[in-house]
Every structure is written in structure tokens, then in C-alpha cells.
Write a protein that holds these residues in place. Structure first.
Motif, short mmCIF file in Angstrom:
data_model
loop_
_atom_site.label_atom_id
_atom_site.label_comp_id
_atom_site.label_asym_id
_atom_site.label_seq_id
_atom_site.Cartn_x
_atom_site.Cartn_y
_atom_site.Cartn_z
N THR A 54 1.98 5.40 9.47
CA THR A 54 1.70 6.66 8.78
C THR A 54 1.77 6.41 7.27
OG1 THR A 54 4.03 7.23 9.02
CG2 THR A 54 2.51 8.12 10.67
N MET A 55 1.51 7.43 6.52
CA MET A 55 1.50 7.29 5.07
C MET A 55 2.90 6.88 4.59
SD MET A 55 -1.60 7.82 4.49
CE MET A 55 -1.90 8.14 2.77
N PRO A 56 2.96 6.14 3.50
CA PRO A 56 4.26 5.62 3.06
C PRO A 56 5.17 6.71 2.50
CG PRO A 56 2.60 5.16 1.41
CD PRO A 56 1.88 5.76 2.59
N LYS A 57 6.44 6.52 2.77
CA LYS A 57 7.47 7.38 2.19
C LYS A 57 8.02 6.64 0.97
CE LYS A 57 7.52 10.25 5.75
NZ LYS A 57 6.31 10.98 5.87
N ILE A 58 8.12 7.35 -0.14
CA ILE A 58 8.65 6.76 -1.37
C ILE A 58 10.04 7.34 -1.65
CG2 ILE A 58 8.27 6.36 -3.84
CD1 ILE A 58 6.09 5.07 -2.07
N ASN A 59 10.07 8.62 -1.95
CA ASN A 59 11.31 9.37 -2.15
C ASN A 59 10.96 10.85 -2.04
OD1 ASN A 59 10.35 10.28 -4.71
ND2 ASN A 59 11.29 8.52 -5.75
N GLU A 60 11.96 11.70 -2.13
CA GLU A 60 11.72 13.15 -1.95
C GLU A 60 10.80 13.72 -3.02
OE1 GLU A 60 15.06 15.67 -1.10
OE2 GLU A 60 16.01 14.11 0.13
N SER A 61 10.97 13.28 -4.25
CA SER A 61 10.16 13.83 -5.35
C SER A 61 8.68 13.48 -5.17
CB SER A 61 10.65 13.31 -6.69
OG SER A 61 11.98 13.75 -6.92
N VAL A 65 5.14 15.96 -3.91
CA VAL A 65 3.81 16.01 -4.51
C VAL A 65 2.76 15.54 -3.50
CG1 VAL A 65 2.33 15.15 -6.38
CG2 VAL A 65 4.75 15.64 -6.83
N PHE A 66 3.11 14.48 -2.76
CA PHE A 66 2.14 13.91 -1.83
C PHE A 66 1.80 14.84 -0.67
CE2 PHE A 66 1.02 11.58 2.00
CZ PHE A 66 -0.13 10.94 1.55
N LYS A 67 2.80 15.55 -0.14
CA LYS A 67 2.54 16.37 1.05
C LYS A 67 1.40 17.38 0.85
CE LYS A 67 4.64 19.04 4.70
NZ LYS A 67 5.86 19.54 5.30
N PRO A 68 1.42 18.22 -0.18
CA PRO A 68 0.28 19.14 -0.33
C PRO A 68 -1.02 18.41 -0.68
CG PRO A 68 1.83 19.41 -2.14
CD PRO A 68 2.48 18.49 -1.16
N PHE A 69 -0.92 17.29 -1.39
CA PHE A 69 -2.12 16.51 -1.68
C PHE A 69 -2.76 16.04 -0.37
CE2 PHE A 69 -4.03 12.29 -2.29
CZ PHE A 69 -5.04 12.61 -3.19
N ASP A 70 -1.95 15.54 0.54
CA ASP A 70 -2.45 15.01 1.81
C ASP A 70 -2.86 16.12 2.78
OD1 ASP A 70 -2.95 12.89 3.73
OD2 ASP A 70 -1.10 13.50 4.72
N THR A 71 -2.00 17.12 2.96
CA THR A 71 -2.22 18.13 4.00
C THR A 71 -3.11 19.29 3.58
OG1 THR A 71 -0.18 19.30 3.43
CG2 THR A 71 -0.02 17.59 5.13
N PHE A 125 -3.57 2.86 -3.08
CA PHE A 125 -3.40 3.09 -1.64
C PHE A 125 -3.91 4.47 -1.23
CE2 PHE A 125 -1.24 4.57 2.10
CZ PHE A 125 -1.52 3.54 2.98
N ILE A 126 -3.56 5.50 -2.00
CA ILE A 126 -3.97 6.85 -1.56
C ILE A 126 -5.43 7.14 -1.84
CG2 ILE A 126 -1.63 7.79 -1.61
CD1 ILE A 126 -2.29 9.22 -4.19
N ARG A 127 -6.08 6.25 -2.55
CA ARG A 127 -7.54 6.38 -2.74
C ARG A 127 -8.24 5.75 -1.54
NH1 ARG A 127 -6.46 5.30 -8.64
NH2 ARG A 127 -7.05 7.24 -9.68
N CYS A 128 -7.83 6.18 -0.36
CA CYS A 128 -8.37 5.60 0.87
C CYS A 128 -9.47 6.49 1.44
CB CYS A 128 -7.25 5.40 1.88
SG CYS A 128 -6.41 6.93 2.32
N SER A 129 -9.60 6.52 2.71
CA SER A 129 -10.77 7.12 3.36
C SER A 129 -11.02 8.58 2.97
CB SER A 129 -10.69 6.97 4.87
OG SER A 129 -9.54 7.60 5.37
#
Length: 177
Positions: A54-61, A65-71, A125-129
Motif C-alpha cells: 500500500t502507499m507508504p506511511k511517513i508520519n502523522e503530519s 496531507v496525503f490522505k485527502p490527496f489520495d482519497t 513516488f506519488i506522481r504515479c498512475s
């Protein structure tokens, strides 16, 4: 690939101990692929092992930011097969005898791949499919505003490099008789 082509180019019937698939099962024509796997695997002990991450976990902060970007932002651009990855392959058709272990996935309850990344690596990495698909349609998902949010979250602790943790999920089964 026909059975004749399979035999000529890959393996003969019931001659393979293990078939592995690394983060790609969700792209296959499963009906055809499983037919071929069952044909090449030794009966009854031949094993198929598929894994995804699954997508990488970095830290809570960064995650906040990533969660709404992804979902939200990326969601319209994800291929439908992405749901199988999001579900950790647990909802994928897998017509094989389960092996012992955690949730019948084998004797593994947690694998994690760790990679040291800086923010540029993370953006690559997040500039993927989904991102690329959006970009091809003229939609820029990593706007200045979004990138600034990522930068603020990333730099919050003053460390430029972070460990990205990719959880790995397995489906392992035996071909049976």
C-alpha cells in the motif's frame, strides 16, 4: 497465451513448485492467469504467492496531507483495479487452498519495506498512475497549495529525510488436486 505456448515458453504441465506475482496480480486477466497457474503448478503442493503493498506511511503530519490527496484528489483517476490493492488483495478472487497463518495468507502477519526518502523522492513516488492519468488529462493534482501543505508537514520535525514504510500484504495458496 495458449496452453501450447505456455508449455513451449514457460513450463510443462505440473512442473513448477512456486509461482510468484509481485504487486501486479490486480492487472491480470485472473480467469486466464489462474488457469495457466493451475496447469503449471505441481499437484497438490504447488504454491502461488502474490503480494502487494500500500502507499507508504511517513508520519502523522504527512499522512494528514496525503490522505485527502489520495482519497479525494486522486480518486477519480485511479484505475478500478486499485481497489484490490487498497483492500490488501483480500477481496481479489483467489481460488487456491489457503495455507496456514495470519488470515490464511501464510505464516506472516507483517512485512514492511522501508526506504529512506526526502521530499523530492516522495513527490516522485506519488506522481504515479493516478497522478499521471490526471496530468495526461490536463489536471494538475500537485498544485502549489498542495505542495506547500506537503512541505510544511514534511519539514515539521526539521529532518529532511524520513523513513517511508510500505506495508506488504500476501495471498498464498496451494493448487491442491
Amino acid at each position: 497465451m495458449s496452453i501450447t505456448e505456455l508449455e513451449q515458453n514457460v513450463a510443462t504441465q505440473s512442473s513448477v513448485d512456486l509461482v510468484t506475482i509481485a504487486s501486479a496480480l490486480h492487472w491480470f486477466d485472473l480467469r486466464q492467469f489462474y488457469k495457466q497457474v493451475k496447469w503449471v503448478l505441481k499437484k497438490p503442493s504447488g504454491v502461488i504467492a502474490a503480494w502487494t503493498y500500500t502507499m507508504p506511511k511517513i508520519n502523522e503530519s504527512v499522512g494528514a496531507v496525503f490522505k485527502p490527496f489520495d482519497t479525494i484528489d486522486c480518486k477519480p483517476f485511479w484505475a478500478p483495479q486499485r481497489k484490490l490493492v487498497d483492500n490488501k488483495y483480500m477481496s481479489i478472487d483467489f481460488p487456491f487452498e489457503p495455507v496456514d497463518g495470519y488470515e490464511n495468507t501464510g505464516p506472516f502477519d507483517q512485512f514492511v519495506v522501508e526506504k529512506l526518502m526526502d521530499l523530492d523522492d516522495y513527490f516522485k513516488f506519488i506522481r504515479c498512475s493516478a497522478y499521471q492519468k490526471a496530468n495526461d488529462k490536463g489536471v494538475e493534482l500537485l498544485t502549489e497549495n498542495v505542495m506547500e501543505k506537503f512541505k510544511a508537514a514534511w519539514n515539521e520535525d526539521g529532518q529532511s529525510q524520513k523513513i517511508a514504510r510500505f506495508r506488504v500484504y500476501l495471498r498464498i495458496g496451494k493448487v491442491g488436486n
